[in-house]
Write a protein that holds these residues in place. Structure first.
Motif, PDB file in Angstrom:
ATOM      1  N   SER A 140       2.731   3.504 -13.583  1.00  0.00           N
ATOM      2  CA  SER A 140       3.445   3.773 -12.335  1.00  0.00           C
ATOM      3  C   SER A 140       2.700   4.766 -11.455  1.00  0.00           C
ATOM      4  O   SER A 140       2.754   4.672 -10.239  1.00  0.00           O
ATOM      5  CB  SER A 140       4.854   4.284 -12.630  1.00  0.00           C
ATOM      6  N   VAL A 141       1.990   5.712 -12.054  1.00  0.00           N
ATOM      7  CA  VAL A 141       1.230   6.635 -11.205  1.00  0.00           C
ATOM      8  C   VAL A 141      -0.159   6.103 -10.876  1.00  0.00           C
ATOM      9  O   VAL A 141      -0.666   6.325  -9.779  1.00  0.00           O
ATOM     10  CB  VAL A 141       1.110   8.067 -11.802  1.00  0.00           C
ATOM     11  N   LEU A 142      -0.782   5.379 -11.824  1.00  0.00           N
ATOM     12  CA  LEU A 142      -2.142   4.896 -11.578  1.00  0.00           C
ATOM     13  C   LEU A 142      -2.155   3.718 -10.613  1.00  0.00           C
ATOM     14  O   LEU A 142      -3.126   3.483  -9.910  1.00  0.00           O
ATOM     15  CB  LEU A 142      -2.813   4.491 -12.896  1.00  0.00           C
ATOM     16  N   GLY A 143      -1.047   2.945 -10.607  1.00  0.00           N
ATOM     17  CA  GLY A 143      -0.983   1.759  -9.761  1.00  0.00           C
ATOM     18  C   GLY A 143      -1.158   0.502 -10.593  1.00  0.00           C
ATOM     19  O   GLY A 143      -1.798   0.535 -11.644  1.00  0.00           O
TER      20      GLY A 143
END
Lengths: 306, 297
Positions: B152-155
């Motif tokens: 979710s944070v890395l994409g």
């Protein structure tokens, strides 16, 4: 026992601390500027700067972590970017839904898994054993979200027996619980079977049979009771799979729990909310593992001798 | 005849092969039917992933609304999806993606987890406590949650799925390797080579590593199955491979809105996932039995 509980409790402190560091770091793993991403691609510099200020991203990282921890200890998980409400207020009404889903699924896993495992072990190498173990192999090779989709298609759409989505009535609960519980049932069944097979070849089982006890008593009282000990450890890991599995199952069945909230938050790039949900999930899991360890210790008194 | 060699005076001498352990395992593996089925299935899937795309007649990503949501037929073996693409073709093209994610993410977990486990088990003390606390923290995140959080944070992309699932696999490797290293390094022959003046590096690479290979292989096989499941879940949530990539989880995610009438859009990608995961689980089970000297052949 009390000493063990206290010691085990103290052991969780560094773990919880590590968890907070990792959850805190999530925000800083975002490639690019988190403030820009949360404010939106086209947001003017002033809005981005306001967002940066609001999230406290201008301070050095240790200061940010200190502030994060300070708030956390007061039960403040930050503010949702999307709704501007406290993260905890967003999560709180949904915790119980997710917990219920996970606990009922766990119960289903245990009932199905233990029954299948014991039957398999008693009828070992027979047709029933082979069928059950093949079913178990399928059970944990199956993506649970796919099982959910197939159940919706078969039972809700084609047969119109149960509602395909939502949460609240018992009818709405059945399909999500089956979907989430099946994989766990399969793992518990396999574990119970091998553990039972280990136990029923032991000398004391032969002794129990030799003194003329009924087979039922031998299997359940002497066999299962001892075979359960290693199974308890799987239940801890299982609970982890169930808790995180709620993310997928809640998405499939449109259940308004923490898991679905997580996905909504991720899609809305509401990272403080994502962080809060991840933290709560981890804390619940750490607590569950604590309980599992204590009950394992309680069940397996032999550890104390060593 | 490789077992026999001629000594200088012409008599036949039995040469003891150093790999006897592996040949025993190979024999046990050949006798294990489930392992064989799993092994051949994996081989079959690997061949499909490489050669399959050359034999499909349809385009896996080209949209064609005139062939939308068709039921399975002679032209479209498994029917078409909401964009008119042949599902069979997409499944064949998706095979390499699935296996690529499975193998690579487990490799990431192995490359990080195995050294952590060896260092922890071999050196013990402070290093052990530090590494094990890190493992504890990674394991404090229930199931796939850590992978979800990381992606979710890395994409959402295949590379990030591999990183996330790889990190998720680290604790499993670290724990198993630590346990076996600890057990092996207490054995007498390790004591003996140390007394002979062998360096730590020599002991680890020459004497400990060969002895912990089998649990690592078993763990890796089972981990690939888990990795494929998790990766498909991430793509299903829209956090992994992005459309129009013919990744199976992503196909399920798109197909779920169109499964009310013909179920094939959601049925077949799921069956594909089940069969690949099943193959690795069967093979892993068989390997574990073959490596375990307690189970009878």
């Amino acid at each position: 026992m009390l000493q063990f509980i206290v010691r085990r409790f103290i052991q969780t402190i560094p773990v919880v601390l590590g968890v907070t560091i990792l959850v805190f770091s999530l925000m800083h793993l975002i490639p690019g500027d988190p403030a820009q991403i949360m404010a939106g691609e086209a947001a003017p510099e002033a809005t981005v700067e306001a967002m940066r200020e609001r999230l406290g991203l201008n301070d050095p990282i240790p200061v940010q972590y200190g502030r994060y921890m300070g708030k956390l200890l007061q039960g403040d998980l930050g503010q949702s970017v999307r709704s501007s409400r406290p993260v905890l207020a967003e999560i709180q009404p949904r915790i119980m839904t997710t917990m219920r889903l996970a606990i009922y699924s766990m119960l289903l896993s245990m009932i199905m898994g233990l029954t299948a495992g014991v039957v398999s072990a008693v009828r070992r190498y027979g047709l029933l054993d082979a069928t059950l173990m093949l079913a178990a192999l399928f059970g944990f090779s199956m993506p649970n979200f796919w099982l959910g989709l197939m159940l919706i298609k078969l039972i809700s759409i084609d047969m119109a027996l149960l509602p395909p989505s939502g949460w609240g009535t018992w009818q709405q609960g059945i399909l999500p619980i089956i979907t989430l519980g099946t994989g766990g049932a399969a793992i518990i069944a396999r574990m119970t079977r091998s553990s039972m097979l280990d136990v029923i070849t032991q000398d004391y089982i032969r002794t129990a049979r030799a003194k003329g006890l009924k087979e039922r008593v031998v299997i359940y009282k002497h066999g299962l009771k001892n075979a359960l000990i290693p199974v308890v450890t799987v239940i801890g890991i299982e609970m982890g799979m169930l808790l995180s599995g709620t993310v997928l199952v809640e998405t499939v069945f449109a259940v308004n729990g923490m898991g679905r909230l997580a996905i909504d938050a991720i899609r809305a790039r509401d990272f403080p909310l994502v962080q809060g949900i991840v933290l709560i999930f981890a804390l619940i899991f750490v607590f569950v593992n604590l309980l599992v360890d204590i009950s394992y210790r309680y069940l397996n008194k032999r550890i104390e001798l060593n | 005849m490789s077992d026999l060699a001629h000594s200088s005076n012409g008599t036949e001498v039995q040469v003891i092969k150093g790999t006897s352990n592996w040949s025993v395992i190979y024999k046990r593996l050949k006798q294990n039917k489930t392992a064989l089925i799993g092994g051949y299935l994996i081989l079959f899937f690997l061949i499909i992933s490489i050669a399959g795309p050359f034999f499909t007649v349809h385009d896996p990503t080209k949209v064609n609304y005139s062939t939308r949501l068709l039921a399975p037929s002679a032209d479209f073996w498994l029917g078409t999806d909401h964009n008119g693409r042949d599902i069979f073709t997409r499944l064949i093209h998706g095979m390499s993606i699935t296996l690529y994610i499975g193998f690579l993410s487990v490799l990431v977990g192995m490359v990080c987890g195995v050294p952590m486990g060896i260092i922890s088990g071999y050196y013990g003390k402070t290093l052990d406590s530090i590494i094990m606390r890190i493992v504890d923290v990674l394991m404090a995140f229930p199931g796939i949650l850590l992978a979800i959080a990381l992606v979710s944070v890395l994409g959402g992309s295949i590379t990030n799925v591999i990183i996330a699932v790889g990190v998720f696999s680290i604790p499993g490797f670290a724990r198993i390797v630590r346990g076996t290293t600890l057990a092996v390094s207490k054995l007498e022959y390790i004591e003996a080579v140390r007394a002979l003046g062998a360096t730590d590096r020599r002991i680890i690479f020459l004497h400990i590593l060969p002895n912990i290979v089998s649990p690592i292989i078993v763990q890796a096989t089972i981990r690939i199955a888990i990795a494929i499941l998790i990766a498909s879940g991430l793509s299903f949530l829209g956090l992994g491979a992005q459309p129009p990539t013919p990744e199976w989880g992503a196909m399920l995610s798109q197909g779920r809105s169109y499964m009310f009438d013909p179920p094939h859009v959601a049925l077949f990608p799921g069956l594909a996932i089940v069969s690949v995961v099943l193959a690795f689980n069967l093979f892993g089970d068989g390997l574990r039995d073959a490596f375990d000297p307690r189970t009878k052949a």
